[in-house]
Design an enzyme around this catalytic site. Structure first.
Site, mmCIF file in Angstrom:
data_model
loop_
_atom_site.group_PDB
_atom_site.id
_atom_site.type_symbol
_atom_site.label_atom_id
_atom_site.label_comp_id
_atom_site.label_asym_id
_atom_site.label_seq_id
_atom_site.Cartn_x
_atom_site.Cartn_y
_atom_site.Cartn_z
ATOM 1 N N ARG A 96 0.832 -1.213 0.000
ATOM 2 C CA ARG A 96 0.000 0.000 0.000
ATOM 3 C C ARG A 96 0.864 1.260 0.000
ATOM 4 N NH1 ARG A 96 -2.363 1.089 5.932
ATOM 5 N NH2 ARG A 96 -0.737 0.143 7.180
ATOM 6 N N LYS B 62 2.055 6.566 1.103
ATOM 7 C CA LYS B 62 1.596 5.381 1.839
ATOM 8 C C LYS B 62 0.075 5.462 1.930
ATOM 9 C CE LYS B 62 2.461 2.931 6.190
ATOM 10 N NZ LYS B 62 3.269 2.912 7.407
ATOM 11 N N ASP C 267 10.862 -6.990 8.076
ATOM 12 C CA ASP C 267 10.477 -6.077 6.989
ATOM 13 C C ASP C 267 10.260 -4.660 7.509
ATOM 14 O OD1 ASP C 267 8.290 -7.743 8.104
ATOM 15 O OD2 ASP C 267 7.020 -6.252 7.117
ATOM 16 N N ASN C 268 10.228 -4.512 8.824
ATOM 17 C CA ASN C 268 10.059 -3.173 9.402
ATOM 18 C C ASN C 268 11.350 -2.681 10.030
ATOM 19 O OD1 ASN C 268 7.392 -3.143 8.630
ATOM 20 N ND2 ASN C 268 6.647 -3.908 10.591
HETATM 21 P P1 AMP Z 1 3.025 -3.661 8.101
HETATM 22 O O1 AMP Z 1 2.491 -4.516 9.191
HETATM 23 O O2 AMP Z 1 2.336 -2.302 8.002
HETATM 24 O O3 AMP Z 1 4.494 -3.543 8.114
HETATM 25 O O4 AMP Z 1 2.619 -4.391 6.736
HETATM 26 C C1 AMP Z 1 3.035 -5.674 6.397
HETATM 27 C C2 AMP Z 1 2.818 -5.920 4.919
HETATM 28 O O5 AMP Z 1 1.425 -5.866 4.608
HETATM 29 C C3 AMP Z 1 3.502 -4.928 4.020
HETATM 30 O O6 AMP Z 1 4.004 -5.619 2.912
HETATM 31 C C4 AMP Z 1 2.393 -3.990 3.615
HETATM 32 O O7 AMP Z 1 2.632 -3.389 2.373
HETATM 33 C C5 AMP Z 1 1.188 -4.912 3.584
HETATM 34 N N1 AMP Z 1 -0.074 -4.202 3.855
HETATM 35 C C6 AMP Z 1 -0.484 -3.679 5.039
HETATM 36 N N2 AMP Z 1 -1.687 -3.108 4.917
HETATM 37 C C7 AMP Z 1 -2.068 -3.252 3.626
HETATM 38 C C8 AMP Z 1 -3.223 -2.875 2.855
HETATM 39 N N3 AMP Z 1 -4.247 -2.220 3.402
HETATM 40 N N4 AMP Z 1 -3.242 -3.200 1.552
HETATM 41 C C9 AMP Z 1 -2.224 -3.875 0.994
HETATM 42 N N5 AMP Z 1 -1.123 -4.255 1.639
HETATM 43 C C10 AMP Z 1 -1.033 -3.953 2.948
HETATM 44 MG MG MG Z 2 5.903 -2.633 7.151
#
Ligand code: AMP
Ligand code: MG
Length: 488
Positions: free
Chosen positions: A95, A115, A254-255
């Site tokens: 996203r 984002k 990944d973070n």
């Molecule tokens: P995060 O927990 O925010 O680090 O996200 C983990 C993964 O999920 C990352 O690859 C994000 O790009 C993906 N992601 C999180 N929220 C969404 C969303 N609403 N739509 C698509 N991908 C998402």
């Molecule tokens: Mg992330």
């Protein structure tokens, strides 16, 4: 659609796309119904020669929602993988979309990324969108972190979309513009190591080293030196988080940014009442990313990086493992020294060593037992905050304070030096959860006055000044039941 003229803007480059195509995909953001600027960071805009944009609401809203782009821009989404709560998964910008790289006034290169800007090839089942609350939260928290002088991605803008986003409850959508040294993560290396060829891994390594740590390329073993470079930054980062009571909440690989910036403000929060086990994230049921676990997790994540670098450390796997292990054990010592030093600085004692640890342990144990407020406790010690709570009159506290005073005397530390050190180390302000929540409720109504006040105060968090009582006040019942959420 009528044409729109954009104010002048600096050169937007994209060195990242010199990498093989397996690392990204050219993608454009999905235009939104009715973009409206909610937050705009004028100071940051100035650093990137975007100050003229401040007067151009319409262009701002269109560009920073990703709805209308200048000619020739070729944005892209990045591929990566990651260990999420210990499990390996292929991910990518689901996203988020990188608009490109812009150099600041000092010639340093930064990624600009939308984002919440719509689906990409990496979206899996996600909608590619984000809520006003989540993006405002990232804006507020990342700017507070910058104010605390802790490495972090920054936030340039939040633009609301005029479109609903379906979550537990429907909220308006928003697009955040994030500014980062880069978006290369430990997970980017894992992705290359696990799914691509050795040449592609090598290409990622060269690119990243040139961008963030060119000096390692001159060393005997560049990959090993690179591991050390990332390690040191990561250790410093986590120690800084612990210094100010910050809990990241979702330290998946990944973070974790290779450049050592705090990234991905999902379920993060600053704690009020101290507990080593404090966790706010609703999904972290086992406390994997609890306050005091953050060090161990950083080490675990760095081991994932070390693993992905093995083929570049030495062609012989055995040798590579031996070298990487030796580096990881250096990390242990390095961490321990830095950590103890930081703890000492919190109580105004420089160069604290391992044998002084019992002094600190008894303070932290007292805080744990009484759930004393983490920020205020050090301000009480410094004598700049008069607490209302009776715990600061109990015998254990008074005894500890006496021992601490004696210890300073024994070490020949002058009072003014101790105070000076504590002022530099302990913030008088962190964005407390109830204040952040009230800013978000406000932001959801399209209002920014509460957030603006928080953000302004967050620019000088080490200031000692009377009259800030409202922010030092801890809500009734603390924030033991406070919950935060990922990916909203
Ligand atoms: P995060 O927990 O925010 O680090 O996200 C983990 C993964 O999920 C990352 O690859 C994000 O790009 C993906 N992601 C999180 N929220 C969404 C969303 N609403 N739509 C698509 N991908 C998402
Ligand atoms: Mg992330």
């Amino acid at each position: 659609m009528p044409s729109i003229s954009f104010p002048p803007y600096p050169n937007i480059e994209k060195t990242y796309t010199s990498l093989p195509e397996s690392f990204f995909q050219y993608t454009k953001p999905t235009p939104v119904a009715s973009p409206k600027v909610l937050f705009w960071n004028e100071e940051l805009a100035l650093e990137f020669q975007l100050a003229d944009w401040s007067k151009e609401e319409e262009a701002l809203a269109q560009f920073f929602s990703g709805s209308r782009l200048p000619e020739g821009l070729q944005p892209f989404a990045e591929a990566y993988a990651g260990h999420q709560f210990g499990h390996f998964t292929i991910l990518g910008d689901g996203r988020a979309i990188v608009m490109g790289e812009i150099q600041n006034r000092s010639g340093e290169r930064f990624d600009f990324q939308w984002k919440g800007s719509g689906r990409t090839r990496y979206s899996r089942n996600g909608d590619g969108r984000a809520t006003v609350s989540a993006m405002s939260r990232e804006y507020i928290m990342s700017e507070a972190m910058a104010g605390l002088q802790i490495p972090t991605t920054r936030s340039l803008a939040v633009v609301t979309t005029g479109e609903p986003v379906l979550r537990e409850e429907t909220q308006e959508g928003a697009v955040l513009t994030r500014v980062a040294k880069s978006h290369i993560r430990v997970g980017t290396f894992e992705y290359a190591y696990q799914t691509l060829s050795l040449n592609e891994l090598e290409a990622l390594f060269r690119y990243t080293a040139e961008r963030h740590a060119p000096e390692v390329l001159k060393q005997n073993n560049p990959a090993l030196s690179f591991l050390e470079f990332v390690m040191k930054r990561q250790v410093d980062l986590v120690i800084n988080w612990m210094r100010v009571g910050f809990i990241h909440g979702v330290m998946n690989t990944d973070n974790m940014s290779i450049a050592g910036e705090t990234i991905d403000y999902g379920p993060c929060a600053f704690m009020n009442g101290y507990s080593a086990k404090r966790v706010f994230s609703s999904i972290d049921v086992n406390g994997r990313y609890a306050y005091a676990n953050q060090v161990g997790i950083a080490q675990w994540n760095l081991a994932c990086l070390a693993n992905s670098l093995l083929p570049l450390i030495d062609k012989n796997q055995e040798t590579a493992i031996t070298l990487a292990k030796a580096k990881m054990s250096e990390l242990e010592t390095w961490f321990q020294e830095r950590y103890i030093r930081m703890l000492g600085e919190k109580i105004g004692i420089p160069h604290l060593t391992e044998k002084d640890l019992p002094l600190l342990q008894s303070l932290y144990q007292w805080m744990q037992d009484t759930e004393a407020d983490f920020t205020n406790t050090f301000l009480v010690l410094e004598g700049v905050y008069a607490p209302k709570e009776s715990i600061y009159n109990d015998i254990r506290w008074n005894d500890w304070v006496n021992t601490w005073q004696e210890e300073k005397k024994k070490k020949g530390i002058r009072e003014e030096d101790a105070t000076f050190l504590m002022q530099k180390t302990n913030p008088s302000f962190v964005p407390r959860n109830h204040l952040v929540e009230s800013a978000l409720t406000n932001a959801n109504q399209g209002l920014t006055s509460v957030a603006d006040q928080l953000i302004e105060r967050g620019k000088s968090p080490y200031l000692r000044e009377k009259g800030y009582d409202y922010e030092s006040e801890v809500p009734m019942g603390g924030d033991r039941n406070y919950r935060t959420f990922c990916g909203t």
